[in-house]
Motif scaffolding. Structure first.
Motif: not given
Length: 539
Positions: A409-411, A316-321, A402-405, A415-421
């Motif tokens: 947004q895409q994930l 699902a992660i792959s398909a959402a990107v 910026p790529a990860l931001e 419905g997937i929450d992403v925290v960037l560290k």
């Protein structure tokens, strides 16, 4: 099989029997990757100042994996062989020739005579043996070198200038590995130092430049090696390098690097981003670009994490990107979305773009099937827990955040929450080894498909905690087979298994883009999309 000395390999020379490649090279204002304008004659002298975005915290070529630092430390060491970036052919360097057994288990290298290290010691077969024997002791930062030499049975000194490396089973990737900076040959005195000492103090090499000063997170200064006379057979200049000195300054801000190049404070810069392209074009600057071979930039999933053990969640992660949006929005012009886990410039790359297409409906359906239900705030939950992941990243490229931001947004849209560290660049290797992460953003450059085995085999580092599977069989088999057509099939199979099972989520190919002053000539990419500065001159 015997490889004979080649002085100036023809552009159309046949490929080495164990290697095939298709390399895309584009450079604004220079036909085959060299920078500079005009037709003036090369001249010696001068200082090249090169601004890079980060410092890996280590100046040992055998332990460095970050491009910004490889640019400098590559100049300190020579390798047994070199790889032509146009053809992929392996050509002589410190080894004037080599013999490979029919089953590719034994590699015998015949060394050039008269080669010395900058401490005055001589290159001998014993020195090469010392280097290879010490690789397993490099520790956390030496995993790439260890992968190249995995399965080695013995390294034997045949005579003072002949060394034989024997593997327990066929090892089709090893000849190309000997062309990398990672297996660059260091003096016996350096080999005896601890990995930590080599990182902080540097090493003694036989290369065209010598390390003069390293100030962590500030600069690396190199000086021309007097008396150097054993360069790669690819190089146009014989003997010493043209430049007197190289200064690599660490300038984290992309805009500051670009401004410094425009104003003439520096002569070249790394990692030119899309935001700075327009300002640099049309002036006294050449933009040079080349897609890096190897594992593309992507999401390295920790497959042992409870959330990521479920293939449906990974898929699902792959398909959402939306890979194209990320490539077009963030990265330099010409950057390609990932169409496999390998970049298209890698030997035996397989186009798997159909399996990497954006499909948010599929992503949502997969998460539904996995039991993750949409909640009021848009983030899915299951058994009272939110579907939340942390992506760990390192500031070794201005495009990372910026790529990860955009990924974030895409994930979130499915419905997937992403925290960037963010962690320091110096913690990249130790983070992978510790396994203490959900997802890591990164790539690995190498002009050979065996980089898949180094990255994903459960029999090696297994950084992403994959379960043992048929992928291991394919990865081991491609490294052991000498039939190029069969190896291509096995590499394609491995790529399909990684993409279909979403063990890793490929996102975008890394395109190295440098900004180079037009007074700098013959600054060209090598086969790994890094630079070799022996032939470079200023005028």
């Amino acid at each position: 099989m015997t490889a004979l000395p080649v002085l100036r390999p023809s552009r159309w020379a046949p490929l080495a029997a164990l290697l095939t490649t298709s390399v895309l090279l584009t450079a604004c204002g220079s036909g085959d990757g060299g920078s500079g304008g005009g037709s003036s004659r090369p001249k010696s002298g001068g200082t090249l100042t090169f601004a890079v975005g980060s410092d890996a915290g280590c100046v040992d070529p055998q332990q460095v994996g970050s491009n910004d630092t490889i640019y400098s430390v590559r100049q300190i060491v020579d390798s047994l062989t070199d790889q032509d970036p146009k053809t992929g052919r392996i050509v002589p360097w410190l080894a004037k020739s080599w013999d490979i057994s029919a089953d590719a288990t034994t590699f015998t290298f015949h060394l050039r005579s008269g080669v010395t290290f900058s401490d005055g010691s001589k290159l001998t077969a014993q020195v090469v043996k010392d280097n290879f024997d010490a690789v397993p002791n490099l520790g956390a930062l030496g995993t790439l070198a260890e992968g190249y030499l995995s399965g080695v049975n013995s390294t034997t000194v045949v005579d003072p200038l002949t060394v034989k490396v024997a593997f327990k089973q066929p090892n089709a990737q090893f000849l190309q590995a000997t062309s990398t900076h990672t297996l660059g040959i260091e003096s016996s005195a350096s080999v005896k130092k601890s990995p930590q000492q080599k990182c902080s103090d540097g090493i003694v090499g036989s290369g065209p430049f010598v390390l003069k000063q390293y100030v962590q997170n500030q600069s690396i200064t190199l000086a021309r090696r007097t008396g150097y006379d054993w360069g790669s057979s690819r190089w146009s200049k014989k003997g010493e390098a043209y430049l007197d000195k190289l200064v690599f300054k660490v300038v984290p801000e992309a805009g500051v690097r670009a401004g410094s190049l425009q104003s003439g404070q520096v002569d070249a810069i790394s990692s030119v981003g899309k935001a700075n392209e327009a300002a640099l074009k049309g002036g006294q600057v050449t933009l040079q670009s080349r897609a890096n071979p190897g594992v593309v930039f992507g999401l390295g999933l920790n497959n042992s994490r409870p959330l990521l053990k479920d293939a449906k969640v990974r898929q699902a992660i792959s398909a959402a990107v939306d890979r194209k949006q990320i490539a077009d929005t963030v990265f330099p012009t010409g950057t390609q979305p990932a169409t496999s886990v390998l970049a298209h410039t890698t030997p035996d790359y397989a186009d798997l773009s159909a399996g990497l297409a954006l499909d948010t409906a599929k992503a949502k359906s997969l998460l539904d099937a996995a039991g993750w239900q949409a909640d009021g705030d848009g983030i899915r939950t299951k058994d009272g827990k939110k579907l939340s992941l942390t992506i760990t990243w390192f500031p070794n490229s201005a495009t990372n955040q910026p790529a990860l931001e955009l990924v974030q947004q895409q994930l979130k849209a499915v419905g997937i929450d992403v925290v960037l560290k963010q962690l320091p660049v110096t913690q990249f290797a130790t983070t992978l080894q510790s396994g203490d992460f959900d997802v890591v953003w990164g790539n690995v450059t190498r002009a050979d498909p065996d980089i898949l085995r180094s990255s994903f085999s459960t029999r090696l580092g297994n950084f992403y905690q994959l379960p043992a599977s048929s992928l291991d069989t394919a990865l081991s088999a491609q490294a052991a087979i000498t039939d190029t057509a069969k190896r291509r099939q096995l590499v394609a199979q491995a790529q399909k298994l990684i993409v279909q099972n979403a063990y890793n989520v490929p996102v975008v190919e890394l395109q190295t883009q440098l900004g180079v002053s037009k007074k700098v000539h013959d600054l060209a990419f090598d086969s790994g999309s890094r630079v070799q500065l022996h032939d470079t001159w200023i005028g």
